[in-house]
Enzyme design. Structure first.
Site, PDB file in Angstrom:
ATOM      1  N   ASP A  31       0.844  -1.202   0.000  1.00  0.00           N
ATOM      2  CA  ASP A  31       0.000   0.000   0.000  1.00  0.00           C
ATOM      3  C   ASP A  31       0.878   1.251   0.000  1.00  0.00           C
ATOM      4  O   ASP A  31       0.563   2.255  -0.629  1.00  0.00           O
ATOM      5  CB  ASP A  31      -0.889   0.035   1.252  1.00  0.00           C
ATOM      6  N   SER A  80     -35.698  -6.439 -16.726  1.00  0.00           N
ATOM      7  CA  SER A  80     -35.420  -7.132 -15.465  1.00  0.00           C
ATOM      8  C   SER A  80     -35.662  -8.625 -15.681  1.00  0.00           C
ATOM      9  O   SER A  80     -35.873  -9.068 -16.808  1.00  0.00           O
ATOM     10  CB  SER A  80     -36.271  -6.570 -14.342  1.00  0.00           C
ATOM     11  N   GLU A 111     -25.419 -18.281 -11.994  1.00  0.00           N
ATOM     12  CA  GLU A 111     -24.618 -17.282 -11.296  1.00  0.00           C
ATOM     13  C   GLU A 111     -25.375 -16.716 -10.112  1.00  0.00           C
ATOM     14  O   GLU A 111     -26.569 -16.965  -9.962  1.00  0.00           O
ATOM     15  CB  GLU A 111     -24.190 -16.157 -12.261  1.00  0.00           C
ATOM     16  N   ASP A 115     -27.388  -8.491  -4.757  1.00  0.00           N
ATOM     17  CA  ASP A 115     -28.467  -7.632  -4.266  1.00  0.00           C
ATOM     18  C   ASP A 115     -27.974  -6.195  -4.070  1.00  0.00           C
ATOM     19  O   ASP A 115     -27.647  -5.777  -2.977  1.00  0.00           O
ATOM     20  CB  ASP A 115     -28.987  -8.217  -2.945  1.00  0.00           C
ATOM     21  N   GLU A 172     -23.860  -5.074 -11.141  1.00  0.00           N
ATOM     22  CA  GLU A 172     -24.528  -4.636  -9.927  1.00  0.00           C
ATOM     23  C   GLU A 172     -23.542  -3.879  -9.047  1.00  0.00           C
ATOM     24  O   GLU A 172     -22.439  -4.362  -8.802  1.00  0.00           O
ATOM     25  CB  GLU A 172     -25.025  -5.895  -9.199  1.00  0.00           C
ATOM     26  N   TYR A 225     -23.125  -8.903 -17.550  1.00  0.00           N
ATOM     27  CA  TYR A 225     -23.782  -8.930 -18.860  1.00  0.00           C
ATOM     28  C   TYR A 225     -22.998  -8.039 -19.816  1.00  0.00           C
ATOM     29  O   TYR A 225     -22.846  -6.841 -19.566  1.00  0.00           O
ATOM     30  CB  TYR A 225     -25.219  -8.422 -18.701  1.00  0.00           C
ATOM     31  N   CYS A 409     -50.316   7.013  27.291  1.00  0.00           N
ATOM     32  CA  CYS A 409     -51.129   8.039  27.947  1.00  0.00           C
ATOM     33  C   CYS A 409     -52.287   7.443  28.743  1.00  0.00           C
ATOM     34  O   CYS A 409     -53.022   8.165  29.413  1.00  0.00           O
ATOM     35  CB  CYS A 409     -51.663   9.031  26.921  1.00  0.00           C
ATOM     36  N   CYS A 424     -55.041   4.520  19.752  1.00  0.00           N
ATOM     37  CA  CYS A 424     -55.235   5.359  20.921  1.00  0.00           C
ATOM     38  C   CYS A 424     -55.987   6.596  20.418  1.00  0.00           C
ATOM     39  O   CYS A 424     -55.497   7.305  19.556  1.00  0.00           O
ATOM     40  CB  CYS A 424     -53.883   5.767  21.506  1.00  0.00           C
ATOM     41  N   CYS A 430     -51.753  12.537  23.594  1.00  0.00           N
ATOM     42  CA  CYS A 430     -50.887  11.365  23.729  1.00  0.00           C
ATOM     43  C   CYS A 430     -49.490  11.722  23.178  1.00  0.00           C
ATOM     44  O   CYS A 430     -49.365  12.074  21.999  1.00  0.00           O
ATOM     45  CB  CYS A 430     -51.523  10.202  22.983  1.00  0.00           C
TER      46      CYS A 430
HETATM   47  S1  IVH Z   1     -28.958 -10.372 -15.681  1.00  0.00           S
HETATM   48  C1  IVH Z   1     -31.622  -9.269 -19.144  1.00  0.00           C
HETATM   49  N1  IVH Z   1     -27.494 -11.306 -13.726  1.00  0.00           N
HETATM   50  O1  IVH Z   1     -31.406  -8.541 -10.873  1.00  0.00           O
HETATM   51  C2  IVH Z   1     -30.949  -9.760 -17.952  1.00  0.00           C
HETATM   52  N2  IVH Z   1     -29.090  -9.626 -13.202  1.00  0.00           N
HETATM   53  O2  IVH Z   1     -34.470  -8.669 -11.586  1.00  0.00           O
HETATM   54  C3  IVH Z   1     -30.445  -8.685 -17.104  1.00  0.00           C
HETATM   55  N3  IVH Z   1     -29.078  -8.929 -10.860  1.00  0.00           N
HETATM   56  O3  IVH Z   1     -32.019  -5.648 -12.728  1.00  0.00           O
HETATM   57  C4  IVH Z   1     -30.067  -9.026 -15.748  1.00  0.00           C
HETATM   58  N4  IVH Z   1     -27.469 -10.267 -10.205  1.00  0.00           N
HETATM   59  O4  IVH Z   1     -30.067  -5.636 -11.106  1.00  0.00           O
HETATM   60  C5  IVH Z   1     -28.476 -10.447 -14.072  1.00  0.00           C
HETATM   61  N5  IVH Z   1     -26.102 -12.207 -12.114  1.00  0.00           N
HETATM   62  C6  IVH Z   1     -27.060 -11.356 -12.454  1.00  0.00           C
HETATM   63  C7  IVH Z   1     -27.660 -10.488 -11.516  1.00  0.00           C
HETATM   64  C8  IVH Z   1     -28.681  -9.642 -11.938  1.00  0.00           C
HETATM   65  C9  IVH Z   1     -28.318  -9.320  -9.835  1.00  0.00           C
HETATM   66  C10 IVH Z   1     -30.164  -7.923 -10.762  1.00  0.00           C
HETATM   67  C11 IVH Z   1     -30.160  -6.848 -11.801  1.00  0.00           C
HETATM   68  C12 IVH Z   1     -31.479  -6.906 -12.491  1.00  0.00           C
HETATM   69  C13 IVH Z   1     -32.299  -7.675 -11.514  1.00  0.00           C
HETATM   70  C14 IVH Z   1     -33.319  -8.494 -12.275  1.00  0.00           C
END
Ligand code: IVH
Length: 668
Positions: A31, A80, A111, A115, A172, A225, A409, A424, A430
């Site tokens: 470092d 999504s 995979e 979150d 993410e 992705y 109260c 209440c 209160c």
């Molecule tokens: S793929 C078209 N891979 O989950 C496919 N999403 O509900 C695009 N997420 O909005 C998503 N881990 O924020 C993909 N290994 C992963 C992920 C992932 C988390 C999230 C992502 C997406 C949401 C989907």
């Protein structure tokens, strides 16, 4: 050596060390050595402002300058995933893929589902040029400056690594558990509100307007992705292995499998093992690996048919119930709270859980000393989901009874017909109800008196300075400046903040009063229809029900509120303090009913006004802004790059599409 050459040499070297440290976890220098190189670069850059590069390793520390985010349309919409919660649904997905591919062999890439919040990164000629949040999937916020501070995101890719001139990579942004716990501990010591989970903390951080704050919070990112022309791989897995070669951080848990049984094994393994990961995960993502097969399976309106998310069950633990206490909220609702022996759930220590209401307690026949099962979902408040009846023995304590009187109260509690909660009724005396009302009154969306906070309100209440919101306007500096006036400066600020709030427009004052069921939207509608408080106070049930968005529940609550002489006196006192109880001339002039009864969808990117401004314009003219297109949509206000699926749906339903110019002419 020429300083310009040294600068570029240092930048390249530091980018490499950064990747070794933050992506590969294999540093090759200490470092101390890293800092020395970074300092050398900082000094050289200071001497050569003409060589400024936003992607220089020195830019990772962020800046203290505040900035607003600009909205950017996604080149490809960010879809999504559809969710499944059990293995049968996973099997159905597998069968749908088999059917869709008509017997062709296929592989599934398994995979982790990280979150955090999704991000789209754009690279041109190996440089990070833009980072955009998901937003609504069509348009997101440009958060490039903040993203640059995340050390595991490469700002510059190594030369000649074989990436295309332009590409997008999505992933993410996460706050690792370690950073999350540190942040919350700091916030606790400053008596600031805690983040419920790392996802909220990451998203709050990434939306921060100050990139130096972002830099200090220790965010991380995993990419999952890769998209763009000229990506050479045939499969998703291969693409990501490539991206790893270019310096991106990829979830090392990724596996290619060829059968449903292997998918189940993966799920079982990681459902347990994820506890040891440094970041929060909430499931597994399954993706058909071949890009050709992905294409032939295609997309639905919201999500691809070639991928699915399997969500983990919330973690569950058993512990002993020691005591039930009762909490009184701003509205007077009384919530039973279970106090239990501490357990660790989803990474945090849990001692309390909500028991919702009396029926909930009865349904478990809950006793003190019971072994209860507790889960923690995505939210901060854990929940009791069951009781271990077999574990009951002679040590079992008494049955849990709901209190009859308010624990704060002493007033006798009431239960309104059709409602599960106890209240209440002692609204005006209160303590938590009074304090809660004042806290609501000063909150950002109401009177926005940010010089005051819950602790100060609590203090003023205890000292008898405030008993209702009108008392705030009588507070004098001398009363709150402390002995010897040691807190004079902050006292002046508070009094000034309160005085300034008299300018807050009528609709927000109406919301600030905290009349039950009158939220922001209802307050707006009422202010616009009645134009002043006297007209509203005189309204009958029928008058109220005429208004779009006001139903029986809100109307009756308003009638009850205005029928109370104490409330009418409160309004008189607030009027004397100078608060706005009527729409201003300006507001009266800029409103119309031109869009009354119309449901309008906004889509795309605009030039003359922002999306929020268009939303406000729609409301100001009596219209309603809705999120998705249906047969009831009156028209679509469309900017550039309207989403293709929206366009298709609009055409199918024959809904009019207006440009911004059309729209502005319409409301002129
Ligand atoms: S793929 C078209 N891979 O989950 C496919 N999403 O509900 C695009 N997420 O909005 C998503 N881990 O924020 C993909 N290994 C992963 C992920 C992932 C988390 C999230 C992502 C997406 C949401 C989907």
């Amino acid at each position: 050596m020429d300083e310009a050459v040294r600068i570029s040499q240092l930048r390249a070297e530091l980018h490499q060390h950064n990747c070794r440290y933050y992506v590969l976890s294999q540093p090759t220098i200490s470092d101390f050595e890293f800092d020395a190189l970074l300092r050398e670069l900082q000094e050289l850059e200071a001497r050569h402002p003409e060589l400024f590069d936003p992607n220089s390793p020195t830019q990772r520390v962020g800046s203290d300058l505040n900035h607003e985010f600009t909205q950017v349309a996604h080149v490809r919409p960010m879809l999504s995933l559809s969710n499944t919660y059990n293995k049968e649904e996973v099997a159905e997905f597998y069968r749908r893929v088999e059917e869709g591919l008509q017997g062709q062999p296929f592989q599934i890439c398994c995979e982790m589902k990280f979150d955090g919040l999704s991000i789209s990164l754009h690279y041109e000629h190996g440089q990070l040029v833009r980072a955009v949040t998901r937003g609504d999937g069509t348009v997101g916020d440009d958060v490039t400056d903040n993203i640059r501070t995340i050390r595991s995101i490469p700002l510059r890719l190594p030369d000649d690594a074989g990436y295309p001139d332009e590409f997008e990579i999505r992933g993410e942004v996460l706050m690792p558990w370690e950073s999350f716990e540190r942040l919350n501990a700091e916030r606790e010591s400053r008596e600031e509100a805690l983040f419920a989970n790392p996802r909220n903390a990451a998203s709050g951080t990434l939306k921060s307007k100050n990139s130096a704050t972002v830099a200090s919070r220790g965010l991380d990112a995993y990419l999952y992705y890769l998209l763009g022309e000229g990506i050479s791989g045939r499969g998703h897995y291969e693409n990501l292995q490539q991206a790893a070669q270019w310096g991106f951080k990829i979830g090392p848990q990724m596996r290619l499998v060829g059968s449903l049984a292997e998918i189940y094994d993966y799920i079982d393994y990681w459902d347990e093992e994820r506890r040891h990961l440094p970041v929060a995960t909430d499931g597994i993502v399954l993706k058909v690996n071949s890009l050709t097969q992905q294409q032939s399976l295609g997309l639905t309106a919201k999500s691809p048919r070639w991928a699915i998310a399997y969500k983990f069950q919330a973690e569950q633990q058993e512990t002993i119930l020691r005591e039930v206490t009762f909490q009184v909220g701003r509205t007077g609702a009384v919530t039973p709270v279970a106090n239990m022996d501490p357990i660790t759930l989803a990474g945090t220590v849990v001692r309390r859980a909500t028991l919702n209401n009396e029926d909930f307690i009865r349904s478990f026949d809950l006793h003190i000393g019971d072994r209860v099962q507790v889960i923690k979902g995505g939210e901060i408040i854990p929940k009791i989901v069951g009781v271990n009846l077999e574990a009951r023995d002679e040590t079992l304590g008494p049955c849990v009874e709901f209190v009859k009187c308010c624990p704060e109260c002493g007033a006798q509690l009431v239960r309104y017909e059709g409602e599960a909660a106890h209240y209440c009724p002692n609204e005006l005396a209160c303590p938590p109800q009074i304090k809660g009302k004042i806290e609501h009154f000063i909150s950002r969306k109401a009177m926005n008196i940010d010089s005051l906070g819950p602790e100060t309100i609590d203090d003023y209440f205890r000292r008898g300075l405030v008993r209702d919101v009108a008392d705030l306007y009588d507070i004098r500096v001398a009363q709150i400046a402390g002995a010897n006036r040691t807190r004079e400066l902050s006292a002046r600020k508070i009094v000034q903040g309160i005085a300034d709030s008299v300018k807050v427009p009528f609709e927000r004052v109406l919301f600030a009063l905290g009349i039950r069921f009158v939220g922001e939207v209802a307050a707006k509608a009422l202010a616009r229809s009645f134009k002043n408080i006297d007209a509203l106070a005189a309204a009958t049930l029928d008058d109220l029900l005429q208004i779009n968005g006001i139903g029986v529940v809100i109307a009756q609550s308003l009638l009850r509120w205005f029928a109370d002489a104490q409330n009418r006196w409160l309004i008189e006192r607030l009027k004397m303090a100078g608060l706005q109880f009527a729409l201003s001339e300006e507001e009266l002039a800029s409103h119309s009913d031109r869009l009354a009864g119309q449901s309008i969808v906004i889509s795309g990117v605009f030039e003359q006004h922002s999306r929020d401004e268009y939303k406000a314009l729609i409301e100001r003219h009596g219209g309603k802004n809705v999120g998705s297109i249906s047969a009831k949509t009156s028209f679509i206000l469309a900017g550039a790059n309207m989403g293709p699926s929206k366009l298709e749906k609009a055409q199918k339903l024959g809904i009019r599409i207006l440009t911004e110019q059309d729209f502005l002419a319409m409301i002129e």
